[in-house]
Design a protein around this motif. Structure first.
Motif, PDB file in Angstrom:
ATOM      1  N   UNK A  56      11.354   6.743  -0.373  1.00 51.70           N
ATOM      2  CA  UNK A  56      10.147   6.412  -1.130  1.00 51.70           C
ATOM      3  C   UNK A  56       9.240   7.636  -1.242  1.00 51.70           C
ATOM      4  N   UNK A  74       0.831  -1.203   0.000  1.00 57.18           N
ATOM      5  CA  UNK A  74       0.000   0.000   0.000  1.00 57.18           C
ATOM      6  C   UNK A  74       0.866   1.254   0.000  1.00 57.18           C
ATOM      7  N   UNK A 133      -5.354  -5.788  -4.415  1.00 56.30           N
ATOM      8  CA  UNK A 133      -5.560  -4.998  -3.191  1.00 56.30           C
ATOM      9  C   UNK A 133      -7.021  -4.697  -2.936  1.00 56.30           C
ATOM     10  N   UNK A 134      -7.804  -4.639  -4.030  1.00 51.21           N
ATOM     11  CA  UNK A 134      -9.200  -4.196  -3.915  1.00 51.21           C
ATOM     12  C   UNK A 134      -9.998  -5.119  -2.981  1.00 51.21           C
ATOM     13  N   UNK A 158      -3.370  10.432  -4.381  1.00 49.60           N
ATOM     14  CA  UNK A 158      -2.730   9.521  -3.428  1.00 49.60           C
ATOM     15  C   UNK A 158      -1.433  10.079  -2.861  1.00 49.60           C
ATOM     16  N   UNK A 190      -9.730   2.446   3.453  1.00 50.58           N
ATOM     17  CA  UNK A 190      -9.073   1.964   2.231  1.00 50.58           C
ATOM     18  C   UNK A 190      -9.733   2.554   0.983  1.00 50.58           C
ATOM     19  N   UNK A 206      -2.955  -3.897  -8.113  1.00 54.51           N
ATOM     20  CA  UNK A 206      -4.057  -3.006  -7.816  1.00 54.51           C
ATOM     21  C   UNK A 206      -5.353  -3.822  -7.650  1.00 54.51           C
ATOM     22  N   UNK A 216       3.731   1.605  -1.338  1.00 57.80           N
ATOM     23  CA  UNK A 216       4.272   1.834  -2.678  1.00 57.80           C
ATOM     24  C   UNK A 216       3.281   2.631  -3.525  1.00 57.80           C
ATOM     25  N   UNK A 217       1.988   2.335  -3.318  1.00 57.34           N
ATOM     26  CA  UNK A 217       0.972   3.008  -4.127  1.00 57.34           C
ATOM     27  C   UNK A 217       0.779   4.471  -3.723  1.00 57.34           C
ATOM     28  N   UNK A 247      -7.464   2.621  -2.450  1.00 56.13           N
ATOM     29  CA  UNK A 247      -6.979   1.242  -2.598  1.00 56.13           C
ATOM     30  C   UNK A 247      -8.085   0.324  -3.105  1.00 56.13           C
ATOM     31  N   UNK A 248      -9.290   0.541  -2.613  1.00 54.22           N
ATOM     32  CA  UNK A 248     -10.399  -0.284  -3.103  1.00 54.22           C
ATOM     33  C   UNK A 248     -11.554   0.623  -3.510  1.00 54.22           C
TER      34      UNK A 248
END
Lengths: 222, 203
Positions: B100, A82, A221-222, B72, B45, A218, A84-85, B50-51
């Motif tokens: 990062x 997560x 992860x959902x 994000x 999330x 991706x 990383x995203x 993410x979702x």
């Protein structure tokens, strides 16, 4: 850009190095399979050397298949994926770093051990460069393509079998061209065609796999 | 302004929440309450992108967050899985977070941060050997490192001791004073300035 790529590679290698026992697994696997073959099948020189290209490449393929499952597993469980995203860098670049680290852990030891494998399987010395080059070009493809399967199945838990089913069809061309290059070299024929095909495969994988991997993650992860 | 429009979330066969509406401005905190399994983590999330919600949308500055990846990069997210690598030392973890986040590596800043979260002595110890609360401190240090405008925190107080919670509440307050936005789930009461807090309860 390059800096962050190196950072990811460095971190993954550091984590792998802290678990030294696991680090030795691929090398051990190559060594065991190759030493068992002459014992189990036949120590006959001409027979073994005919079998050898296939044995070396099937070993490489299985080792990649077994180890690739773990490539995202830990990151997925500890929440690093997560993070990383959320980074300002493209996810495909960061993921590419992880794949490179995987190749350094599984592919590079193979490059080192190939001369010993060749000796045990009676592969003639003049064929060794071709074998070595085929491993050099072929194993990165295995890591890149395998990582797509790993990314797709990481959210499922126990996706090991599924990775095999997903990835094996894409591994077959690598197996065919690589082992046929080595066989051709043994018969004294030209190998440039097979190696060129492998090279083309590597370029294709380098371009497309990181995108496919980040898209798959991706979804997972959902 | 972060806005939720008619969010619906389904996990497996159970509907966690539906028709959820709220909005939070910069400088405000959204405190999400609810029983275990009521969908707090799922909501966070979704807010991080993410979702995806089954229905509804989340907008930031009137644009859907699912269509703008750049959203994000304004988020710092500390979830239940803290994103801390157990096989790395405290400083190595912090250094990775720093790089990062796109900042140059700055060792003195990291040491300073390790001191701030009370892990200076343990800075070269593998995170695996630390206590749960200490690992959480490493994860929360990321917030100060990244300095982003939206903090999304899932049960940040878990395993933290009283002393650190007081310190952490001060950091949260500072973040809000600097017009940062905060979304947090918690079972304990967070001491934040009341006029800045909005609360929703999932059931």
């Amino acid at each position: 850009m390059l800096n962050v790529l190196l950072t990811v590679i460095h971190r993954d290698l550091l984590v792998a190095f802290r678990r030294r026992a696991e680090l030795m697994n691929p090398v051990l696997f190559y060594a065991i399979v190759v030493t068992l073959f002459p014992l189990g099948v036949s120590p006959d020189v001409s027979f073994l050397s005919k079998l050898a290209p296939g044995v070396v490449w099937v070993t490489a393929l299985l080792a990649a298949l077994i180890s690739v499952e773990r490539i995202f597993k830990q990151d997925f469980e500890d929440g690093s994926i997560e993070q990383l995203f959320l980074s300002p860098y493209p996810v495909s670049l960061l993921i590419f770093g992880k794949v490179v680290a995987h190749w350094i852990i599984t592919g590079v030891p193979m490059l080192g051990i190939v001369p010993i494998m060749a000796m045990l399987l009676h592969i003639p010395g003049q064929v060794l460069p071709v074998l070595w080059i085929s491993v050099l070009i072929g194993t990165p493809i295995l890591s890149l393509v395998g990582a797509i399967g790993a990314a797709l199945t990481v959210g499922l838990g126990g996706g090991g079998m599924l990775i095999g089913l997903l990835v094996l069809p894409l591994y077959i061309p690598v197996l065919i061209f690589a082992s046929s290059a080595v066989s051709a070299a043994m018969d004294g024929q030209a190998v440039s065609g097979q190696l060129a095909m492998l090279g083309a495969g590597l370029i294709l994988a380098l371009i497309l796999a990181p995108l496919a991997i980040s898209a798959s993650l991706k979804v997972s992860m959902d | 302004m972060l806005k939720a429009h008619g969010l619906k979330c389904v996990r497996g066969d159970t509907e966690l929440f539906s028709n959820l509406e709220f909005s939070v401005k910069s400088g405000e905190a959204l405190v999400v309450k609810g029983d275990n399994g009521s969908g707090k983590t799922s909501l966070l999330r979704i807010l991080c992108g993410f979702s995806h919600p089954v229905e509804g949308d989340v907008t930031w500055c009137d644009e859907s967050i699912f269509r703008h990846d750049s959203f994000r990069q304004q988020i710092s997210y500390v979830g239940h899985q803290s994103g801390v690598k157990m096989d790395l030392t405290v400083l190595e973890n912090l250094s990775f977070m720093q790089r990062l986040a796109g900042e140059g590596s700055d060792a003195s800043k990291l040491k300073e941060l390790a001191r701030y979260v009370g892990l200076f002595k343990q800075r070269n110890v593998l995170t695996r050997k630390l206590s749960a609360g200490q690992v959480r401190r490493v994860a929360l240090a990321k917030l100060l490192l990244e300095q982003r405008s939206i903090w999304v925190l899932d049960e940040p107080l878990t395993a933290l001791d009283k002393e650190f919670i007081v310190k952490f509440e001060l950091d949260l307050k500072n973040h809000l004073d600097k017009l940062g936005l905060l979304v947090v789930t918690t079972h304990r009461e967070l001491k934040l300035p009341e006029f800045r807090v909005k609360q929703i309860t999932l059931s």
